[in-house]
Design a protein around this motif. Sequence first.
Motif, PDB file in Angstrom:
ATOM      1  N   THR A 131       0.806  -1.225   0.000  1.00  0.00           N
ATOM      2  CA  THR A 131       0.000   0.000   0.000  1.00  0.00           C
ATOM      3  C   THR A 131       0.843   1.281   0.000  1.00  0.00           C
ATOM      4  O   THR A 131       0.686   2.116  -0.903  1.00  0.00           O
ATOM      5  CB  THR A 131      -0.984  -0.015   1.189  1.00  0.00           C
ATOM      6  N   PRO A 132       1.755   1.508   0.945  1.00  0.00           N
ATOM      7  CA  PRO A 132       2.526   2.759   0.914  1.00  0.00           C
ATOM      8  C   PRO A 132       3.476   2.842  -0.288  1.00  0.00           C
ATOM      9  O   PRO A 132       3.756   3.941  -0.779  1.00  0.00           O
ATOM     10  CB  PRO A 132       3.323   2.731   2.227  1.00  0.00           C
ATOM     11  N   ASP A 135       1.304   3.933  -3.114  1.00  0.00           N
ATOM     12  CA  ASP A 135       0.924   5.328  -2.838  1.00  0.00           C
ATOM     13  C   ASP A 135       2.061   6.274  -3.250  1.00  0.00           C
ATOM     14  O   ASP A 135       1.822   7.318  -3.873  1.00  0.00           O
ATOM     15  CB  ASP A 135       0.638   5.520  -1.345  1.00  0.00           C
ATOM     16  N   TYR A 136       3.280   5.907  -2.897  1.00  0.00           N
ATOM     17  CA  TYR A 136       4.426   6.755  -3.237  1.00  0.00           C
ATOM     18  C   TYR A 136       4.652   6.799  -4.740  1.00  0.00           C
ATOM     19  O   TYR A 136       4.879   7.884  -5.318  1.00  0.00           O
ATOM     20  CB  TYR A 136       5.682   6.257  -2.535  1.00  0.00           C
ATOM     21  N   LYS A 139       2.665   9.198  -6.706  1.00  0.00           N
ATOM     22  CA  LYS A 139       3.026  10.615  -6.586  1.00  0.00           C
ATOM     23  C   LYS A 139       3.961  11.058  -7.727  1.00  0.00           C
ATOM     24  O   LYS A 139       4.201  12.247  -7.902  1.00  0.00           O
ATOM     25  CB  LYS A 139       3.706  10.864  -5.232  1.00  0.00           C
ATOM     26  N   THR A 167      -4.211  -0.002  -3.117  1.00  0.00           N
ATOM     27  CA  THR A 167      -4.689   1.341  -2.759  1.00  0.00           C
ATOM     28  C   THR A 167      -6.203   1.366  -2.550  1.00  0.00           C
ATOM     29  O   THR A 167      -6.755   2.401  -2.190  1.00  0.00           O
ATOM     30  CB  THR A 167      -4.323   2.359  -3.855  1.00  0.00           C
ATOM     31  N   ARG A 172      -6.172  -1.505   1.826  1.00  0.00           N
ATOM     32  CA  ARG A 172      -5.580  -0.485   2.694  1.00  0.00           C
ATOM     33  C   ARG A 172      -5.948  -0.752   4.162  1.00  0.00           C
ATOM     34  O   ARG A 172      -5.108  -0.618   5.060  1.00  0.00           O
ATOM     35  CB  ARG A 172      -6.065   0.912   2.279  1.00  0.00           C
ATOM     36  N   MET A 199       6.982   7.752   2.707  1.00  0.00           N
ATOM     37  CA  MET A 199       5.596   7.814   3.164  1.00  0.00           C
ATOM     38  C   MET A 199       5.483   7.837   4.680  1.00  0.00           C
ATOM     39  O   MET A 199       4.401   7.711   5.245  1.00  0.00           O
ATOM     40  CB  MET A 199       4.803   6.624   2.594  1.00  0.00           C
TER      41      MET A 199
END
Length: 383
Positions: A131-132, A135-136, A139, A167, A172, A199
């Motif tokens: 998940t992180p 997420d990163y 970006k 995600t 999550r 993150m």
Amino acid sequence: MKILLIGEYSRLHNSLKEGLVVLGHEVILLSSGDHFKKFDSDYSFHSSFLASYWLPRKLKNLIHILIGIDLEKFERGLRFYLLLPQLNNFDHVQLINSDAIETFPFLSRFLYKKIFKKIKNRSLLICGDETPVIDYLLKKESDYSILTPYFKDDSLKKHFEYPLKYTTKNYRKTFDWLVKNCQNLIASDLDYKIPMEKMGYSVHFIPNPVNTRKIEFQEQKMNDKIVIFLGINRSSYIKKGISYFEKALKIIQEKYAEKLAVIITENLPYTDYINLYNSAQIVLDQIYADDQGYNALEAMAKGKVVFTGGGKKFMDHYNLKEQININALPNVDSLVNELSFLIENPESIVAIGKRARAFIEKEHEYISIASQYLEAWDLKTIS
């Protein structure tokens, strides 16, 4: 000490188990075998009924088409549940990632709670999509990543369902629950350490364990032809940038037709994959990486020249002054130039192969890595 390892995607947990056993610990590994790869496991929760028989497989596929439910996930969860009575008296449990059981997120949480009631010392390994990490990557702060093809063409979204699922709300929720209920988060290479820290997560960084006693170093010998190996996993074809390798190989084969042989395989079990690449001097592993995945490390341990992650971040982290692999960029011309140099300067293949083996012995030796895990788990003093 008795240790439970859950999940296997690369042979990381198998090699860790081997190191822990040498150090005198009892280790049980549970996994599905990771589909066609068929990794070793002490107990399996592979969906053998729905995956192996013609009629159940056809019914499973029809249900997936009609209502979008993957019944193999249910079978894996059920098989894991049936193994629970055998999982007693462990000192530590480690999950390969938040989807270690490869079932529905709500069922994962139910099963993790059952396990965690029995085992109070727990860790979560970050060694792939998580998940992180995703997420990163979303970006877009890196020059490139496994999501780069998706950013360039969002029509490819269906090919990125696996990483993007982390995600979604339910995945999550599972990750967040594990963070609260595990004492340790451990990252296996820079491709996961950097995003996790960006993150805001604190992680132990422990490189992948490689069994250097089991993997024999083979000094590369230049015969009539240089052999290049490309092993394709169709499910990760796009996110690993395999098309760049294919385009580069087409050019190289025309340019050096008399000097090389090319082996290309697809979706092979692990043991078959290893046997086929043994004859190669050069292994094409993946694009879009800062560090090496597990297949790359094992090939490097054998003394092969591997095209994989190996850029400035990696070189700086390990304070390397000379190449121990080839940094594979998402650029066909770059790949062609690197391959051309190796073919025209075969002595460089021998030199890089020797440095690759020395690097693996120094940074990835499986018994040393197993000791680092025990220290991270705070179990070094428990016998």
